[in-house]
Design an enzyme around this catalytic site. Structure first.
Site, PDB file in Angstrom:
ATOM      1  N   ASP A 282      23.233 -41.577-103.008  1.00 22.87           N
ATOM      2  CA  ASP A 282      24.581 -41.088-103.291  1.00 22.87           C
ATOM      3  C   ASP A 282      25.067 -40.388-102.014  1.00 22.87           C
ATOM      4  O   ASP A 282      24.290 -40.092-101.099  1.00 22.87           O
ATOM      5  CB  ASP A 282      24.597 -40.146-104.507  1.00 22.87           C
ATOM      6  CG  ASP A 282      25.990 -40.072-105.141  1.00 22.87           C
ATOM      7  OD1 ASP A 282      26.988 -40.375-104.445  1.00 22.87           O
ATOM      8  OD2 ASP A 282      26.086 -39.712-106.332  1.00 22.87           O
TER       9      ASP A 282
HETATM   10  C1  BGC Z   1      29.521 -39.922-106.677  1.00 17.23           C
HETATM   11  C2  BGC Z   1      29.244 -41.399-106.721  1.00 17.23           C
HETATM   12  C3  BGC Z   1      30.259 -42.120-105.877  1.00 17.23           C
HETATM   13  C4  BGC Z   1      30.178 -41.581-104.461  1.00 17.23           C
HETATM   14  C5  BGC Z   1      31.087 -42.290-103.476  1.00 17.23           C
HETATM   15  C6  BGC Z   1      29.712 -39.389-105.266  1.00 17.23           C
HETATM   16  O1  BGC Z   1      30.301 -38.136-105.309  1.00 17.23           O
HETATM   17  O2  BGC Z   1      28.472 -39.226-107.308  1.00 17.23           O
HETATM   18  O3  BGC Z   1      29.281 -41.846-108.044  1.00 17.23           O
HETATM   19  O4  BGC Z   1      30.044 -43.500-105.931  1.00 17.23           O
HETATM   20  O5  BGC Z   1      30.530 -40.215-104.496  1.00 17.23           O
HETATM   21  O6  BGC Z   1      32.392 -41.881-103.619  1.00 17.23           O
END
Ligand code: BGC
Length: 739
Positions: A282
């Protein structure tokens, strides 16, 4: 104290970048080997790569956005970008990866001047409530097509964390509390997108079930129970859809960070399950290059790690580790091959011209999903509204303007923009970005269209007294109850905010025909429940939500949604009446014990003998259904057949649910199968359910196998976890199987 950048990190990932539309670079020589086998092609291509090219592929770079206004030089001018850009290798025909958030629609928070907005689908919890995998697939196709016309070839969708806690701010992004239902829907969302030639993730691996201090949250669970719950959801979804990538979570699991968890990434996911795609972190969840050794294949959004942890771990540190022999060369090759393999398996290297996108058709998908996901919780004859109703009071929930959405990285800018964005603000990390987003689908306007002869008046609901005045002189009062929920924070309790309970109570006291429509991402408490005639849960119903709500209220649509999540009577019934870490400053190490283990949601209520407010699977219809002829066989697994009949006077859809209720003497509740069945009045359908034997077995963590004890298993066919109508016994044969 966290820096303003850190504040940005949490939310930034949702704001991200909007980019120019162009196709990924696919020119240049192709690898020469077997043209059809993605493994062989990946091997052949990787062999020809230089180390620089390999190292380029194991990171993704965030594009420019208000938080990162200066374009990172590694992103070429004119590249189509979003949350993550990974350079391709032109001479070998390897396309760049261009990733976008897309759980509920392709996100486009406003920085791409040429982007005219995307379809804002209902939240995943709405798809969960539809119990309809075909609908999830349609949604995935919408995501795939709308990503593709923007040159985006990876969608960061497929949230399959289980809804373990009704305070989790992101439950609306997940499908359900049940592993089978979650897997069935998540898999079809991936299949829909990948069928359009766009790689999809499943995320967030694993146990990312609360948002409180999510980077520092250690989720503790018994390993065998984990395999029977959250991991089983991933396992089944992966088997059914072969997602190109898995995104690991922010949290730790049993002391090890999700992205650096050797056991879960290397032993379970890639080892026992034989997963062939790649694992990306993530955004801002990779503090160390050593995660590569543990099983992480790609560091996402490197600038966020730089700011978060003051290092870009898969940059210089990993390069040095390779030079020192600390990172085995074979491991680097494996990381790259996994990415290439998914590119070839899904076909992002072979894109032809972009497909034609019919936005009206996509709106139909959004509408149909909302229709099927709205749950009628209670109805004492108030619904559907009488065709000749004269005066309707609609109260609260900004229902004049539109329908709310969840907040965070999944928030979609709809075509034509939001109907309104009300800045809420708040303290701490997420305060800056807490907004009430309203999608332009006004329930009031839609009701007016369907009831042209009625007088429909609106009151904001801000003042309970004023709302009661309007309700008193109306034939029917429809009160909307809404809540803003989102990424980065958990809810303190189950209450509707802003005094809405007082308004609903005042309206119910003023008018005996009061109907409540909830638009929330989680269960809420309902102190007024006994004083209202009907309750609808419409969740975050997406850009056509107002239409779907009006159709259900008027009876144009017969409601068929079923709760994908138990509504507790109060928090004392849940496994964690107190939520560890809630309210502590961001950055506080937090230990969250999931002591309920595999007994998530309805399984917990059955085991403890608790009566919830509304059970998993519950949902009413304007017609009635009966079940008959339950026949069950045993042996290696349970196979059941039964007949569903529409015994009412209008067409409708039912969702019969088959549960395991006990194994020998042990109460053990497991959803074994379900089917959404559409029936005309008087019509019947025979349904067959063959249970995945893992739902009947226990995971033996020492032997790393599933173990089915021989003996008698009781199954029940029901309308909900607490409404079981027919039971039967099956005898199963003892065996060990699977991994
Ligand atoms: C989230 C993810 C997301 C990523 C990219 C993170 O804050 O947990 O689900 O895909 O950001 O934006």
């Amino acid at each position: 104290m966290q820096s303003s950048f850190q504040q940005g990190v949490v939310c930034g990932l949702m704001l991200l970048v909007l980019y120019e539309v162009s196709a990924p670079g696919v020119a240049g020589a192709q690898a020469t080997e077997d043209r059809t086998d993605p493994d062989a092609r990946a091997r052949a291509t990787e062999r020809q790569m230089t180390d620089e090219e390999r190292l380029g592929m194991i990171i993704s770079i965030m594009g420019t956005n208000p938080i990162l206004p200066v374009r990172d030089k590694r992103i070429p001018k004119g590249a189509t970008m979003s949350a993550g850009y990974t350079p391709g290798v032109r001479r070998l025909g390897v396309p760049a990866l261009q990733m976008t958030d897309a759980s509920l629609g392709v996100t486009n928070p406003g920085y791409r001047p040429k982007d005219r907005g995307a379809t804002a689908l209902p939240a995943s919890i709405v798809i969960g409530a539809s119990f309809n995998p075909a609908l999830a697939r349609e949604g995935g196709m919408v995501l795939g097509r709308e990503a593709r016309i923007r040159g985006l070839n990876v969608v960061l969708g497929g949230g399959v964390n289980l809804q373990r806690d009704p305070r989790n701010g992101r439950n609306f992004e997940y499908y359900s509390e049940d592993p089978l239902l979650t897997a069935a829907l998540g898999a079809e969302a991936v299949n829909g997108a990948q069928g359009e030639g766009v790689i999809s993730t499943l995320k967030h691996y694993t146990l990312n079930c609360n948002e409180t201090n999510r980077h520092w949250l250690d989720a503790i669970i018994d390993p065998a129970a984990h395999r029977e719950s959250d991991l089983l959801a991933f396992q089944i979804a992966i088997e059914r859809s072969q997602p190109g990538a898995i995104m690991s979570g922010y949290n730790l699991i049993n002391g090890e960070a999700a992205g650096g968890n050797y056991h879960l990434l290397t032993e379970v996911l890639k080892g026992a399950w034989g997963y062939k795609g790649w694992v990306m972190s993530d955004w801002g969840a990779t503090p160390s290059w050593e995660f590569a050794v543990k099983g992480l294949d790609q560091e996402s959004g490197v600038q966020i790690d730089q700011r978060m942890w003051q290092v870009e771990p898969f940059g210089e540190p990993l390069r040095e580790a390779l030079a020192d022999g600390k990172l085995p060369r074979e491991r680097l090759s494996d990381m790259v091959r996994r990415i290439l393999r998914s590119m070839y398996a899904v076909g992002i290297d072979k894109w032809g011209p972009a497909p034609k996108v019919d936005m009206a058709k996509h709106n139909e998908v959004a509408l149909e999903a909302a229709r099927q996901g709205i749950v009628l919780l209670k109805n004492e004859g108030a619904l559907p509204l009488a065709a000749d109703v004269k005066n309707i009071a609609v109260i609260g929930g900004h229902a004049l303007v539109g329908v709310p959405t969840g907040t965070g990285s999944s928030a979609v800018l709809p075509v034509g923009g939001h109907a309104n964005i009300i800045r809420l603000g708040g303290p701490g990390i997420m305060g800056e970005l807490r907004n009430l987003y309203l999608l332009p689908s006004s329930p009031v306007e839609e009701l007016k269209k369907l009831l042209p002869n009625a007088t429909i008046e609106f009151d904001s609901g801000m003042s309970p007294g004023e709302a009661a005045l309007l309700a008193r002189r109306s034939d029917v009062a429809i009160v909307f109850g809404i809540r803003t929920e989102g990424e980065g924070f958990d809810l303190p309790d189950l209450e509707l905010p802003w005094g809405q309970n007082a308004t609903i109570a005042a309206v119910a006291a003023a008018n005996p025909n009061t109907i409540v429509v909830l638009e929330t991402g989680n269960p809420v408490s309902m102190p007024w429940r006994d004083n209202v005639k009907a309750i609808l849960e419409a969740w975050y119903p997406g850009q056509a939500g107002g239409t779907a709500i009006a159709e259900v209220l008027t009876g144009k649509m017969n409601p068929s949604g079923r709760l994908p999540m138990t509504f507790p009577a109060d928090l004392s019934q849940t496994p964690r009446p107190e939520l560890a870490g809630l309210g502590t400053p961001w950055g506080t190490p937090t230990t969250l014990r999931y002591d309920e283990g595999a007994e998530v949601g309805y399984r917990w209520y059955a085991q403890k003998g608790l009566t919830p407010l509304y059970a998993f699977g519950h949902g009413l219809s304007y017609t009635s259904f009966a079940y008959s002829d339950l026949q069950v066989s045993g042996g290696e697994t349970v196979k059941a057949t039964f007949t569903v009949t529409n015994t009412g006077d209008r067409a409708g859809a039912d969702v019969p649910q088959l549960y395991l209720v006990s194994a020998g003497d042990e109460t053990r509740m497991r959803l074994l199968g379900f089917e959404r069945v559409e029936l005309e009045p008087g019509a019947s359908k025979q349904v067959t359910v063959t249970a995945d034997p893992r739902l009947l077995a226990r995971f033996d963590n020492d032997a790393r196998q599933w173990r089915l004890a021989g003996g008698s298993y009781r199954v029940a066919l029901g309308k909900a976890a607490d409404e079981l109508l027919l039971t039967a016994d099956a005898t199963l044969t003892e065996r060990a199987f699977g991994k």
